[in-house]
Design an enzyme around this catalytic site. Structure first.
Site, short mmCIF file in Angstrom:
data_model
loop_
_atom_site.label_atom_id
_atom_site.label_comp_id
_atom_site.label_asym_id
_atom_site.label_seq_id
_atom_site.Cartn_x
_atom_site.Cartn_y
_atom_site.Cartn_z
N ASP A 23 -8.44 3.60 -3.56
CA ASP A 23 -8.09 4.00 -2.33
C ASP A 23 -7.88 5.66 -2.07
O ASP A 23 -7.66 6.48 -3.20
CB ASP A 23 -6.61 3.53 -2.04
N PHE A 83 -4.80 14.79 3.42
CA PHE A 83 -4.48 13.76 4.38
C PHE A 83 -3.25 13.02 3.78
O PHE A 83 -3.16 12.70 2.62
CB PHE A 83 -5.78 12.76 4.25
N GLY A 84 -2.44 12.37 4.72
CA GLY A 84 -1.49 11.45 4.20
C GLY A 84 0.13 11.91 4.90
O GLY A 84 0.09 12.86 5.02
N ASN A 135 -4.55 6.00 -7.40
CA ASN A 135 -5.02 7.37 -7.23
C ASN A 135 -4.29 8.31 -7.65
O ASN A 135 -3.76 9.32 -7.29
CB ASN A 135 -5.65 7.73 -5.79
N HIS A 179 -5.34 -0.31 6.18
CA HIS A 179 -5.24 0.55 7.37
C HIS A 179 -6.05 0.40 8.38
O HIS A 179 -6.92 1.72 8.55
CB HIS A 179 -4.83 1.98 6.81
N ASP A 238 1.13 2.68 3.62
CA ASP A 238 0.34 3.78 3.18
C ASP A 238 1.01 5.21 2.98
O ASP A 238 0.55 6.09 3.26
CB ASP A 238 -0.89 4.01 4.12
N HIS A 255 3.27 14.28 0.12
CA HIS A 255 2.50 15.60 -0.23
C HIS A 255 3.56 16.66 -0.06
O HIS A 255 4.50 16.60 0.48
CB HIS A 255 1.34 16.01 0.70
N HIS A 296 0.83 -1.14 0.15
CA HIS A 296 -0.18 0.03 0.14
C HIS A 296 0.86 1.17 0.05
O HIS A 296 1.20 1.85 1.11
CB HIS A 296 -1.09 -0.05 1.13
ZN ZN Z 1 -6.82 4.52 2.19
#
Ligand code: ZN
Length: 429
Positions: free
Chosen positions: A158, A329-330, A101, A238, A311, A315, A67
């Site tokens: 995702d 997010f992330g 994505n 996750h 994950d 960014h 992931h």
């Molecule tokens: Zn996700």
């Protein structure tokens, strides 16, 4: 700062403890690599052999991350296949599955093929996860079987949940016979209601919109019921809440063919990381409470959760410099994954071999991959670990193009000192 260089033609890794997750066996000895393959150390010959002193170190199969977000095509300013691969090697990962994505989304066999072609030149093995729905819009199924034939190993929208249960159901039905897992980013968006962190006393105190545990658990429960009904292969990504861990455990006990993953950040961090409004700690699903964190740890220890996945979500600084509501997010996670996981799971009583299984055997099983044994003839796909080395994670340890992690300055126990993969090797210096 570690460095990545072409792998020496002949390399002798000396005096290591060698754990082979493909067989579950541990032995002491040397490992010899010639032209990218493992060979008997006696056959290495005397001339021009590079030596790696691995006394006190543990050598094992390279880690597998199922992931990650490498942002190519479309957002190479955040991460590219190449920069992501360097981050992977620095974290001990030799195989990475990337999420679709991207811009545009990987939602057609042509796009799967083009990404896999580009991946040929990378120093890691890249796996492609195709989108479940066209444009990741959650409405119309993408060409799942055609993408599978083109090499996609799993499907996920995702970042976007599949809100429509019927779409998820048909995805599980269509892929049931080929066994390709469906990975749904489980967050009920109306329940999340704009939440940017875990809903709790802390979110109230900070004045930030909260995301309740039910937003995740309710959708995971729906997904598990649909997996049970269809017999399709569901993988739960996750896992962040105690409720979800219990649900997954219960459905596994009932014999439903599911797998699940947890991220290092949900193992090692809680909502407390947001107290100073650090947007680098803003992730989806969010960091939760200490009780949730402990439940995720227990889930990994008792097998309710099958594997660790990063994950890794890069960014730019500009994006993360926005306020808590606007920032995306992330967080990135490849370089810190082993250090953080070992720091948490070692003291919790998990043997290092079991942790390695959660980074190799577990993810391989979740995506239906083969692990090659550490035997002569196998491609050299190795990581060298110093499980007892204490180190501080700083910007110098980051090889990703992005820097968004709340872990900078944290001290970890356990370090990746070398990674060998596809003719390249990373050494930490
Ligand atoms: Zn996700």
């Amino acid at each position: 700062m570690g460095r990545i260089a072409p792998l020496p033609k002949a390399l002798l890794i000396e005096g290591a403890t060698i754990y082979d997750p493909a067989t579950g066996k541990t032995r002491r000895g040397d490992l010899a690599v010639k032209n990218g393959r493992l060979i008997e150390p006696e056959k290495l010959g005397a001339a021009k052999v590079e030596r790696l002193d691995a006394r006190g170190a543990l050598v094992t199969h390279g880690f597998i991350d199922i992931h990650a977000h490498f942002r190519e095509p479309g957002r190479e300013d955040q991460e590219s296949l190449e920069s992501g691969s360097r981050a992977a090697l620095a974290g001990g990962f030799t195989r990475v599955a990337v999420m679709p994505n991207t811009l545009p989304a990987i939602d057609s066999p042509e796009m799967v093929r083009s990404l896999l072609e580009k991946a040929e030149r990378l120093p890691i093995v890249l796996y492609v996860i195709g989108a479940i729905s066209r444009g990741r819009e959650g409405l119309e199924l993408a060409e799942l079987l055609e993408m599978q034939a083109a090499g996609a190993l799993a499907f996920s929208d995702d970042g976007n949940p599949i809100a429509d249960g019927q779409v998820l159901r048909r995805a599980l039905q269509y892929t049931k016979d080929v066994g390709t897992p469906i990975i749904n980013h489980a967050e009920d968006l109306p329940l999340r209601d704009g939440g940017v962190m875990n809903q709790s006393a802390l979110s109230t105190r900070l004045g930030l919109p909260g995301n309740p545990v039910e937003a995740e658990a309710a959708m995971v429960h729906r997904d598990l019921l649909i997996a049970q009904e269809t017999g399709g292969r569901l993988h739960v990504p996750h896992v962040s809440t105690a409720l979800t861990v219990d649900l997954v455990r219960r459905f596994k006990e009932a014999g439903v063919p599911i797998t699940a993953e947890a991220t290092p950040h949900h193992l090692g961090l809680t909502e407390e990381a947001l107290r100073q409004f650090d947007t680098n700690a803003k992730v989806a699903p969010p960091l939760r409470t200490e009780a949730d964190r402990q439940a995720v740890v227990r889930g990994l220890m008792d097998g309710a959760i099958d594997c660790i996945a990063t994950d890794h979500a890069p960014h730019t600084v500009e994006e993360k410099e926005q306020d808590m509501i606007q920032a995306p997010f992330g967080m990135i996670g490849l370089e810190s994954a082993f250090g953080l996981a070992n720091t948490v799971l070692g003291p919790a009583g998990l043997a290092i071999e079991k942790l390695i299984d959660l980074l190799t055997v577990g993810p391989a099983r979740a995506l239906g991959l083969e692990l090659t044994p550490l035997e002569p003839g196998s491609p050299a796909e190795l990581v060298v670990l110093r499980p007892d080395e204490t180190w501080t994670f700083t910007e110098k340890d980051i090889h990703s193009r992005s820097r968004n992690t709340p872990m900078l300055g944290m001290t970890f126990n356990g370090r990746v000192v070398a990674t060998i993969s596809r003719g390249s090797w990373y050494t930490c210096t």
